[in-house]
Design a protein around this motif. Structure first.
Motif, PDB file in Angstrom:
ATOM      1  N   LYS A   1      10.416   2.613   1.930  1.00  0.00           N
ATOM      2  CA  LYS A   1       9.546   2.706   3.091  1.00  0.00           C
ATOM      3  C   LYS A   1       8.860   1.367   3.310  1.00  0.00           C
ATOM      4  N   LYS A   2       8.454   1.132   4.536  1.00  0.00           N
ATOM      5  CA  LYS A   2       7.866  -0.150   4.903  1.00  0.00           C
ATOM      6  C   LYS A   2       6.444  -0.285   4.368  1.00  0.00           C
ATOM      7  N   PRO A   3       6.048  -1.515   4.064  1.00  0.00           N
ATOM      8  CA  PRO A   3       4.641  -1.765   3.743  1.00  0.00           C
ATOM      9  C   PRO A   3       3.866  -2.067   5.027  1.00  0.00           C
ATOM     10  N   PHE A   4       2.568  -1.885   4.969  1.00  0.00           N
ATOM     11  CA  PHE A   4       1.715  -2.329   6.062  1.00  0.00           C
ATOM     12  C   PHE A   4       1.596  -3.848   5.965  1.00  0.00           C
ATOM     13  N   GLN A   5       1.537  -4.514   7.099  1.00  0.00           N
ATOM     14  CA  GLN A   5       1.385  -5.962   7.151  1.00  0.00           C
ATOM     15  C   GLN A   5      -0.102  -6.316   7.204  1.00  0.00           C
ATOM     16  N   TYR A   6      -0.402  -7.590   7.009  1.00  0.00           N
ATOM     17  CA  TYR A   6      -1.788  -8.051   6.944  1.00  0.00           C
ATOM     18  C   TYR A   6      -2.589  -7.646   8.186  1.00  0.00           C
TER      19      TYR A   6
ATOM     20  N   LEU B   1      10.359  -5.489  -3.960  1.00  0.00           N
ATOM     21  CA  LEU B   1       9.927  -6.205  -2.759  1.00  0.00           C
ATOM     22  C   LEU B   1      11.099  -6.588  -1.860  1.00  0.00           C
ATOM     23  N   ASN B   2      12.307  -6.171  -2.282  1.00  0.00           N
ATOM     24  CA  ASN B   2      13.510  -6.441  -1.507  1.00  0.00           C
ATOM     25  C   ASN B   2      13.728  -7.939  -1.319  1.00  0.00           C
TER      26      ASN B   2
ATOM     27  N   ARG C   1       1.262   1.104  -1.882  1.00  0.00           N
ATOM     28  CA  ARG C   1       1.479   0.321  -3.108  1.00  0.00           C
ATOM     29  C   ARG C   1       2.223  -0.976  -2.796  1.00  0.00           C
ATOM     30  N   ARG C   2       3.159  -0.908  -1.887  1.00  0.00           N
ATOM     31  CA  ARG C   2       3.967  -2.081  -1.559  1.00  0.00           C
ATOM     32  C   ARG C   2       3.244  -3.059  -0.628  1.00  0.00           C
ATOM     33  N   SER C   3       2.229  -2.592   0.088  1.00  0.00           N
ATOM     34  CA  SER C   3       1.595  -3.429   1.111  1.00  0.00           C
ATOM     35  C   SER C   3       0.985  -4.703   0.545  1.00  0.00           C
ATOM     36  N   LYS C   4       0.089  -4.575  -0.412  1.00  0.00           N
ATOM     37  CA  LYS C   4      -0.573  -5.768  -0.954  1.00  0.00           C
ATOM     38  C   LYS C   4       0.438  -6.683  -1.629  1.00  0.00           C
ATOM     39  N   LEU C   5       1.372  -6.084  -2.361  1.00  0.00           N
ATOM     40  CA  LEU C   5       2.379  -6.892  -3.051  1.00  0.00           C
ATOM     41  C   LEU C   5       3.199  -7.701  -2.056  1.00  0.00           C
ATOM     42  N   SER C   6       3.582  -7.099  -0.950  1.00  0.00           N
ATOM     43  CA  SER C   6       4.364  -7.807   0.072  1.00  0.00           C
ATOM     44  C   SER C   6       3.565  -8.945   0.690  1.00  0.00           C
ATOM     45  N   ILE C   7       2.299  -8.686   0.962  1.00  0.00           N
ATOM     46  CA  ILE C   7       1.445  -9.715   1.565  1.00  0.00           C
ATOM     47  C   ILE C   7       1.224 -10.863   0.585  1.00  0.00           C
TER      48      ILE C   7
ATOM     49  N   LEU D   1      -2.295  11.391   5.695  1.00  0.00           N
ATOM     50  CA  LEU D   1      -3.196  10.311   6.099  1.00  0.00           C
ATOM     51  C   LEU D   1      -2.443   8.995   6.281  1.00  0.00           C
ATOM     52  N   VAL D   2      -1.530   8.680   5.374  1.00  0.00           N
ATOM     53  CA  VAL D   2      -0.763   7.434   5.488  1.00  0.00           C
ATOM     54  C   VAL D   2       0.035   7.442   6.789  1.00  0.00           C
ATOM     55  N   LYS D   3       0.641   8.568   7.117  1.00  0.00           N
ATOM     56  CA  LYS D   3       1.381   8.669   8.384  1.00  0.00           C
ATOM     57  C   LYS D   3       0.436   8.473   9.577  1.00  0.00           C
ATOM     58  N   ARG D   4      -0.762   9.053   9.497  1.00  0.00           N
ATOM     59  CA  ARG D   4      -1.753   8.896  10.558  1.00  0.00           C
ATOM     60  C   ARG D   4      -2.160   7.430  10.692  1.00  0.00           C
ATOM     61  N   TRP D   5      -2.321   6.752   9.553  1.00  0.00           N
ATOM     62  CA  TRP D   5      -2.692   5.332   9.596  1.00  0.00           C
ATOM     63  C   TRP D   5      -1.601   4.510  10.276  1.00  0.00           C
TER      64      TRP D   5
END
Length: 184
Positions: A3-8, A168-169, A135-141, A114-118
């Motif tokens: 699944k995708k991470p959130f971006q900054y 992190l692909n 979990r992946r969001s901060k690591l990706s950023i 909640l994550v889906k709502r965000w």
């Protein structure tokens, strides 16, 4: 499929739009990089010291792996936690994210919703986001800004850099892009 991470920019938008428990949950999930099982079972005493001040850093043994991971809360998150704990009258032994039933923590299903709502708040396709996206969001950023896979490995509590690269692909092409950007 991961699944995708959130971006900054999404993190900034959500920190502006969310309130109360949702803001705390999002912010602690982002800052700590904890898995759902470890995040939802946090207690107030895990993030607030005996004097009522936010803990600068905390170490937790991850339920899935048994390995320790150390994380730090941002000043933004720390202040939001103090305000939330005070406004909700939470005690040190209470779950930081209380569930609907007395003495229980927020359920994984509620967190997933909640994550889906965000994602929808960010005008993103909610089908591309799950709890592990947090979990992946901060690591990706962090990786995007530093290209330091070892820092990401430590933040995630992974045993090897190879695992973090897969997580992190990061492909061989990404590695070559980094080398080219350095002019080497």
């Amino acid at each position: 499929m991961q699944k995708k991470p959130f971006q900054y920019e999404h993190v900034l938008l959500l920190r502006e739009k969310l309130r109360g428990r949702d803001l705390i949950l999002f912010s602690v999930a982002f800052d700590s990089v904890l898995r759902k099982s470890d995040l939802l079972t946090l207690k107030v005493q895990d993030v607030i010291d005996n004097n009522g001040a936010p803990k600068a850093r905390e170490t937790k043994v991850m339920a899935k792996t048994g390995r320790k991971v150390t994380w730090a809360l941002s000043p933004f998150t720390s202040q939001a936690i103090v305000d939330f704990v005070e406004s909700e009258g939470l005690r040190p032994e209470n779950y930081l994210f209380p569930g609907r039933k007395q003495g229980e923590h927020l359920s994984g299903i509620q967190y997933s919703r909640l994550v889906k709502r965000w994602a929808m708040v960010c005008k993103l396709d909610h089908k591309d986001f799950r709890t592990h996206s947090m979990r992946r969001s901060k690591l990706s950023i962090v990786y995007e800004k530093t290209k330091d896979i070892e820092v990401c490995r430590q933040l995630a509590g992974h045993q090897s850099v190879a695992n973090t690269s897969l997580y992190l692909n990061i492909s061989a092409n990404n590695a070559l892009d980094v080398v080219e950007s350095l002019g080497l």
